[in-house]
Design a protein around this motif. Structure first.
Motif, short mmCIF file in Angstrom:
data_model
loop_
_atom_site.label_atom_id
_atom_site.label_comp_id
_atom_site.label_asym_id
_atom_site.label_seq_id
_atom_site.Cartn_x
_atom_site.Cartn_y
_atom_site.Cartn_z
N ALA A 30 15.15 13.59 47.77
CA ALA A 30 15.17 13.59 46.84
C ALA A 30 14.49 13.78 45.34
O ALA A 30 13.60 14.92 44.27
CB ALA A 30 16.44 14.49 45.67
N SER A 31 13.83 12.38 45.75
CA SER A 31 13.41 12.27 44.33
C SER A 31 12.26 12.44 44.29
O SER A 31 11.36 13.04 42.97
CB SER A 31 12.77 10.44 44.21
OG SER A 31 12.23 10.35 45.48
N ALA A 32 10.98 12.79 45.82
CA ALA A 32 9.86 13.03 45.64
C ALA A 32 9.20 15.11 45.09
O ALA A 32 10.91 15.31 45.39
CB ALA A 32 8.96 12.37 46.72
N THR A 33 8.41 14.94 44.57
CA THR A 33 8.03 16.32 44.70
C THR A 33 7.86 16.97 45.87
O THR A 33 7.07 16.13 47.38
CB THR A 33 7.19 16.48 44.20
OG1 THR A 33 6.90 16.00 42.81
CG2 THR A 33 6.04 18.44 43.88
N PRO A 34 8.60 18.25 46.67
CA PRO A 34 8.34 18.52 48.19
C PRO A 34 7.07 19.26 48.29
O PRO A 34 6.23 18.93 47.39
CB PRO A 34 9.94 19.93 47.83
CG PRO A 34 10.03 19.51 47.13
CD PRO A 34 9.63 19.01 45.85
N SER A 35 7.01 18.89 49.62
CA SER A 35 5.89 18.59 50.14
C SER A 35 5.34 19.66 51.34
O SER A 35 6.15 19.84 52.89
CB SER A 35 5.20 17.55 51.01
OG SER A 35 3.57 18.00 51.74
N PHE A 36 5.50 21.22 50.62
CA PHE A 36 5.17 21.75 51.38
C PHE A 36 4.16 22.13 53.08
O PHE A 36 3.30 21.83 51.95
CB PHE A 36 4.92 23.69 50.96
CG PHE A 36 6.38 24.17 50.12
CD1 PHE A 36 5.75 24.43 48.63
CD2 PHE A 36 7.56 24.03 50.78
CE1 PHE A 36 6.99 24.26 47.55
CE2 PHE A 36 8.43 24.97 49.72
CZ PHE A 36 8.39 24.44 48.04
N ASP A 37 4.62 22.38 54.21
CA ASP A 37 3.99 22.02 55.25
C ASP A 37 2.56 23.62 54.82
O ASP A 37 1.51 22.42 55.18
CB ASP A 37 4.81 22.48 56.06
CG ASP A 37 5.28 21.76 56.54
OD1 ASP A 37 5.31 19.85 57.10
OD2 ASP A 37 6.61 21.61 56.83
N LEU A 38 2.66 24.25 54.82
CA LEU A 38 1.87 25.01 54.26
C LEU A 38 2.09 26.57 53.14
O LEU A 38 3.06 26.59 53.03
CB LEU A 38 1.79 26.34 55.50
CG LEU A 38 0.61 27.45 55.46
CD1 LEU A 38 -0.93 27.00 55.14
CD2 LEU A 38 0.40 27.99 56.40
N VAL A 39 1.23 26.42 51.79
CA VAL A 39 0.86 27.66 50.92
C VAL A 39 -0.03 28.26 51.43
O VAL A 39 -1.49 28.11 51.38
CB VAL A 39 0.71 26.54 50.00
CG1 VAL A 39 0.93 27.59 48.87
CG2 VAL A 39 2.66 26.00 49.53
N LEU A 40 0.22 29.36 51.44
CA LEU A 40 -1.01 30.61 51.65
C LEU A 40 -0.93 31.53 49.74
O LEU A 40 0.10 31.25 49.57
CB LEU A 40 0.17 31.89 51.84
CG LEU A 40 -0.75 32.70 52.90
CD1 LEU A 40 -1.89 32.59 53.45
CD2 LEU A 40 -0.26 33.70 53.49
N LEU A 41 -1.64 31.55 49.92
CA LEU A 41 -1.84 32.07 48.05
C LEU A 41 -2.79 33.15 48.54
O LEU A 41 -4.12 33.32 49.11
CB LEU A 41 -2.54 30.72 46.97
CG LEU A 41 -2.16 29.43 46.40
CD1 LEU A 41 -2.91 28.89 46.13
CD2 LEU A 41 -0.98 30.27 45.94
N GLY A 42 -3.01 33.60 47.15
CA GLY A 42 -3.59 35.20 47.27
C GLY A 42 -5.20 34.34 45.95
O GLY A 42 -4.31 33.53 45.60
N LEU A 43 -5.67 36.02 45.42
CA LEU A 43 -6.59 35.60 44.49
C LEU A 43 -7.21 36.86 44.28
O LEU A 43 -6.77 37.84 44.84
CB LEU A 43 -7.81 34.58 45.02
CG LEU A 43 -8.78 34.07 43.89
CD1 LEU A 43 -8.66 33.70 42.93
CD2 LEU A 43 -10.79 34.83 44.41
N GLY A 44 -7.03 36.25 42.88
CA GLY A 44 -6.93 37.93 42.26
C GLY A 44 -8.88 38.34 41.93
O GLY A 44 -9.47 36.91 41.09
N ALA A 45 -8.87 39.30 41.25
CA ALA A 45 -10.49 39.57 40.33
C ALA A 45 -10.61 38.60 39.63
O ALA A 45 -11.78 38.49 38.90
CB ALA A 45 -10.24 40.78 40.51
N ASP A 46 -9.26 38.62 38.66
CA ASP A 46 -9.57 37.03 37.30
C ASP A 46 -9.17 36.18 37.77
O ASP A 46 -9.44 35.30 36.76
CB ASP A 46 -8.78 38.05 36.49
CG ASP A 46 -7.38 37.67 36.91
OD1 ASP A 46 -6.26 37.84 35.88
OD2 ASP A 46 -6.62 37.00 38.13
N GLY A 47 -9.71 35.88 39.01
CA GLY A 47 -8.84 34.36 39.12
C GLY A 47 -8.25 33.83 39.36
O GLY A 47 -7.33 32.82 39.42
N HIS A 48 -6.90 34.74 39.34
CA HIS A 48 -5.79 34.22 39.53
C HIS A 48 -4.61 34.34 40.79
O HIS A 48 -5.48 34.32 41.68
CB HIS A 48 -4.48 35.04 38.79
CG HIS A 48 -3.80 35.85 39.05
ND1 HIS A 48 -4.57 37.41 38.76
CD2 HIS A 48 -3.18 36.15 40.54
CE1 HIS A 48 -3.87 38.22 40.11
NE2 HIS A 48 -3.36 37.76 40.38
#
Ligand code: 6PG
Length: 257
Positions: A135-153
């Motif tokens: 519980a102490s550690a920051t969880p480590s997700f196995d896979l994170v899918l991210l998109g990208l906005g044209a503004d870099g978000h």
């Protein structure tokens, strides 16, 4: 290592991304018995989700061992047209045998976005505790899918967002002036604790943002995608030729056709 893989079109991009998901799922389940998978919102991942929910891939993913989360959510109810949860449910989750208890959505219907963020952080904490992670550690997700906005978000980390400065909380609820609304989003600390991050981008409208993220000097407040630097350095860019059209420099680190 940062790897950039360019596929000829959106269909090939979805196919390749689906096989990366399957590979990460198989490795995670071999190692720990479960797979924690953070879904992206927006439109780009829809084809990927549909691919994962169709044969032959749907029967290759151990859905009973898979836990899905969201990288961010709009401040709307789950049945709203803008809901990232709704898009994932319609394109994938309603078609696969994933236990309801393994679907960890953001309660973005709550009037107070900050409360939704607090509850989502508790959901993440409790889920990882139940899966046996300390519980102490920051969880480590196995896979994170991210998109990208044209503004870099990416996720709901927009240029200038105070959430980009978050050092401890895993979930924030920033006001997004551009859309005149609150969003709920994972923050850099938890995103960068992930085992693997995949940026999925399609179309020439993303080409400048992809190039800037990879080649401009790091300025995460201007280019939030540059805030994503997984601590174990497993970052993959999956692009179609449109999104990669400015990456004509084959010397891009990790570039492969
Ligand atoms: C969201 C997303 C956001 C999205 C990008 C790209 O909730 O909208 O998390 O970060 O991934 O805006 O969106 P498209 O795939 O629709 O271009």
């Amino acid at each position: 290592m940062t790897t950039t893989i360019v596929l000829p079109d959106a269909a090939a991009l979805a196919e390749h991304a689906a096989r990366e998901v399957l590979a990460d799922a198989a490795a995670a389940i071999r190692a720990r018995g479960y797979f924690t998978f953070v879904l992206s919102g927006g439109n780009t991942p829809r084809r990927l989700y549909e691919k994962l929910a169709s044969e032959p891939l749907v029967s290759q993913l151990p859905w009973d061992r898979t836990h899905v989360f969201w990288g961010d959510e709009r401040h709307v109810p789950p049945d709203h047209a803008e809901s990232d949860y709704r898009m994932a449910r319609e394109s994938m989750l309603s078609k696969v045998p994933i236990p309801a208890a393994n679907v960890h959505r953001i309660e973005a219907e709550l009037a107070d976005a900050a409360e939704a963020a607090r509850r989502y952080e508790a959901t993440i904490r409790d889920t990882f505790a139940a899966l046996g992670q300390p519980a102490s550690a920051t969880p480590s997700f196995d896979l994170v899918l991210l998109g990208l906005g044209a503004d870099g978000h990416t996720a709901s980390l927009f240029p200038g967002s105070p959430a980009l400065d978050e050092q401890s909380r895993w979930v924030a609820s920033p006001w997004v002036e551009k859309f005149n609304t609150y969003r709920i989003t994972l923050t850099p600390p938890i995103l960068n604790a992930s085992a693997h991050v995949i940026f999925l981008a399609s179309g020439t409208d993303k080409a400048d943002a992809v190039w800037a993220s990879q080649h401009e000097r790091p300025e995460p407040r201007r280019r939030p995608s540059q805030a994503i630097r997984p601590s174990n350095d497993r970052l993959t860019w999956l692009l179609d030729t449109g999104a990669a059209s400015r990456l004509d420099d084959r010397s891009t680190p990790g570039f492969s056709a």
